[in-house]
Design a protein around this motif. Structure first.
Motif, mmCIF file in Angstrom:
data_model
loop_
_atom_site.group_PDB
_atom_site.id
_atom_site.type_symbol
_atom_site.label_atom_id
_atom_site.label_comp_id
_atom_site.label_asym_id
_atom_site.label_seq_id
_atom_site.Cartn_x
_atom_site.Cartn_y
_atom_site.Cartn_z
ATOM 1 N N ALA A 19 34.077 42.953 52.042
ATOM 2 C CA ALA A 19 34.044 41.882 53.033
ATOM 3 C C ALA A 19 35.010 40.758 52.671
ATOM 4 N N VAL A 20 35.223 40.567 51.364
ATOM 5 C CA VAL A 20 36.047 39.450 50.908
ATOM 6 C C VAL A 20 37.493 39.859 50.686
ATOM 7 N N ALA A 21 37.700 40.956 49.938
ATOM 8 C CA ALA A 21 39.071 41.294 49.555
ATOM 9 C C ALA A 21 39.336 42.778 49.458
ATOM 10 N N GLY A 22 38.320 43.625 49.440
ATOM 11 C CA GLY A 22 38.527 45.056 49.236
ATOM 12 C C GLY A 22 38.209 45.453 47.811
ATOM 13 N N GLY A 23 38.299 46.742 47.525
ATOM 14 C CA GLY A 23 38.050 47.227 46.178
ATOM 15 C C GLY A 23 36.661 47.779 45.951
ATOM 16 N N GLY A 24 35.871 47.938 47.017
ATOM 17 C CA GLY A 24 34.506 48.411 46.859
ATOM 18 C C GLY A 24 34.391 49.795 46.258
ATOM 19 N N SER A 25 35.365 50.660 46.550
ATOM 20 C CA SER A 25 35.303 52.028 46.029
ATOM 21 C C SER A 25 35.471 52.078 44.513
ATOM 22 N N PHE A 26 35.974 50.989 43.908
ATOM 23 C CA PHE A 26 36.069 50.940 42.456
ATOM 24 C C PHE A 26 34.685 50.992 41.807
ATOM 25 N N LEU A 27 33.660 50.657 42.576
ATOM 26 C CA LEU A 27 32.293 50.618 42.050
ATOM 27 C C LEU A 27 31.438 51.780 42.535
ATOM 28 N N ALA A 226 40.348 32.630 45.259
ATOM 29 C CA ALA A 226 40.945 33.912 45.614
ATOM 30 C C ALA A 226 41.574 34.600 44.408
ATOM 31 N N GLY A 227 42.260 33.827 43.564
ATOM 32 C CA GLY A 227 42.930 34.416 42.408
ATOM 33 C C GLY A 227 41.950 35.025 41.425
ATOM 34 N N ALA A 228 40.867 34.303 41.150
ATOM 35 C CA ALA A 228 39.859 34.807 40.215
ATOM 36 C C ALA A 228 39.205 36.067 40.752
ATOM 37 N N LEU A 229 38.930 36.084 42.047
ATOM 38 C CA LEU A 229 38.314 37.253 42.661
ATOM 39 C C LEU A 229 39.236 38.465 42.576
ATOM 40 N N ARG A 230 40.504 38.255 42.901
ATOM 41 C CA ARG A 230 41.465 39.357 42.876
ATOM 42 C C ARG A 230 41.559 39.963 41.482
ATOM 43 N N TRP A 231 41.702 39.133 40.465
ATOM 44 C CA TRP A 231 41.867 39.674 39.119
ATOM 45 C C TRP A 231 40.562 40.220 38.555
ATOM 46 N N GLY A 232 39.439 39.735 39.054
ATOM 47 C CA GLY A 232 38.170 40.345 38.678
ATOM 48 C C GLY A 232 38.080 41.780 39.188
ATOM 49 N N ILE A 233 38.555 42.001 40.423
ATOM 50 C CA ILE A 233 38.553 43.345 40.995
ATOM 51 C C ILE A 233 39.536 44.240 40.248
ATOM 52 N N VAL A 234 40.709 43.694 39.911
ATOM 53 C CA VAL A 234 41.702 44.466 39.165
ATOM 54 C C VAL A 234 41.139 44.878 37.807
ATOM 55 N N THR A 235 40.468 43.950 37.127
ATOM 56 C CA THR A 235 39.871 44.262 35.828
ATOM 57 C C THR A 235 38.828 45.363 35.957
ATOM 58 N N THR A 236 38.022 45.279 37.018
ATOM 59 C CA THR A 236 37.019 46.319 37.261
ATOM 60 C C THR A 236 37.670 47.680 37.436
#
Length: 248
Positions: A19-27, A226-236
């Motif tokens: 809903a916010v930025a994408g990346g749900g399939s990483f989980l 936004a930046g923290a969220l993006r890099w949190g997803i990248v780290t995941t």
């Protein structure tokens, strides 16, 4: 009980991320695999769980949809369904052992797409606008096929493709991204179900959690940097890929 809690938590957070930025399939994919679901079935089941979110997003952007240059709206719909079908069919015939080896590479590719998404979209927007109908159709078919096989990073690829084709209105690009994502995911889910590779108890449970997570994610999106969220997803994504590499 522990497995159920893990799946619910993963789906809830995945729905919020999408809903916010994408990346749900990483989980969703790793959570299903770690609870003992075979890799191919896990990929299909996780996709089913996230389908309502794609459909809701497409409906939300219904007034902003406009086909990119070189393609009509009808052509986009047909190519999305065809590509999603081909990608899903390819997943059906992929052995679990092979897909397990591919997973970390797919996660790395999706993570890279997410990490460098802004630069990729900027590069696409600065590129040569416009394209022949054949090249536009081929690009759409390939991206839709990727989405039918593995959903990670799909939104970034679609936005980059639309930029290359000469689309400049962000709302129109997002509208088409959501429409194509919903269409190819829906047809892929139908094929997964027909092929018997969906574990419905887990899928329905995660679908509910992902929908709730999507609602919660939309409400808190404005409060997160936004930046923290993006890099949190990248780290995941990187951690999940490393875990799959370690298991091989």
């Amino acid at each position: 009980m522990l497995d159920t809690a893990l799946l619910l938590a993963a789906a809830f957070v995945a729905g919020a991320l999408n809903a916010v930025a994408g990346g749900g399939s990483f989980l969703t994919l790793p959570a299903l695999v770690f609870t003992g679901v075979p890799p191919v079935v896990a990929n299909a089941t996780g996709t089913v769980a996230l389908l309502p979110g794609y459909m809701a997003s497409a409906w939300g952007f219904r007034q902003d949809m406009a086909a990119p240059p070189g393609l009509s709206l009808r052509a986009v719909v047909v190519l999305a369904l065809l590509g999603g079908s081909l990608g899903a069919a390819l997943l059906l015939v992929t052995p679990d052992a092979t897909f397990k080896k591919i997973i970390p590479w797919l996660l790395l590719a999706a993570t890279a797409l997410f990490a460098f998404g802004p630069q990729l979209r900027q590069w696409a927007g600065a590129g040569q606008h416009g394209s022949s109908a054949f090249k536009a159709g081929l690009g759409m078919l390939l991206v839709a096929g990727y989405g039918g096989y593995f959903n990670g990073g799909l939104g970034i690829l679609l936005l980059a493709l639309f930029g290359l084709l000469g689309q400049t209105q962000l709302n129109a690009m997002n509208g088409m991204k959501n429409l194509v994502s919903a269409l190819l995911t829906a047809i892929a889910v139908a094929i997964y179900a027909a092929g018997g590779i969906v574990q419905w108890p887990q899928a329905l449970l995660m679908m509910l959690a992902a929908t709730l997570g999507g609602y919660a994610g939309a409400r808190v999106a404005r409060q997160l940097p936004a930046g923290a969220l993006r890099w949190g997803i990248v780290t995941t994504g990187l951690v999940m890929a490393a875990m799959f590499f370690y298991q091989q």
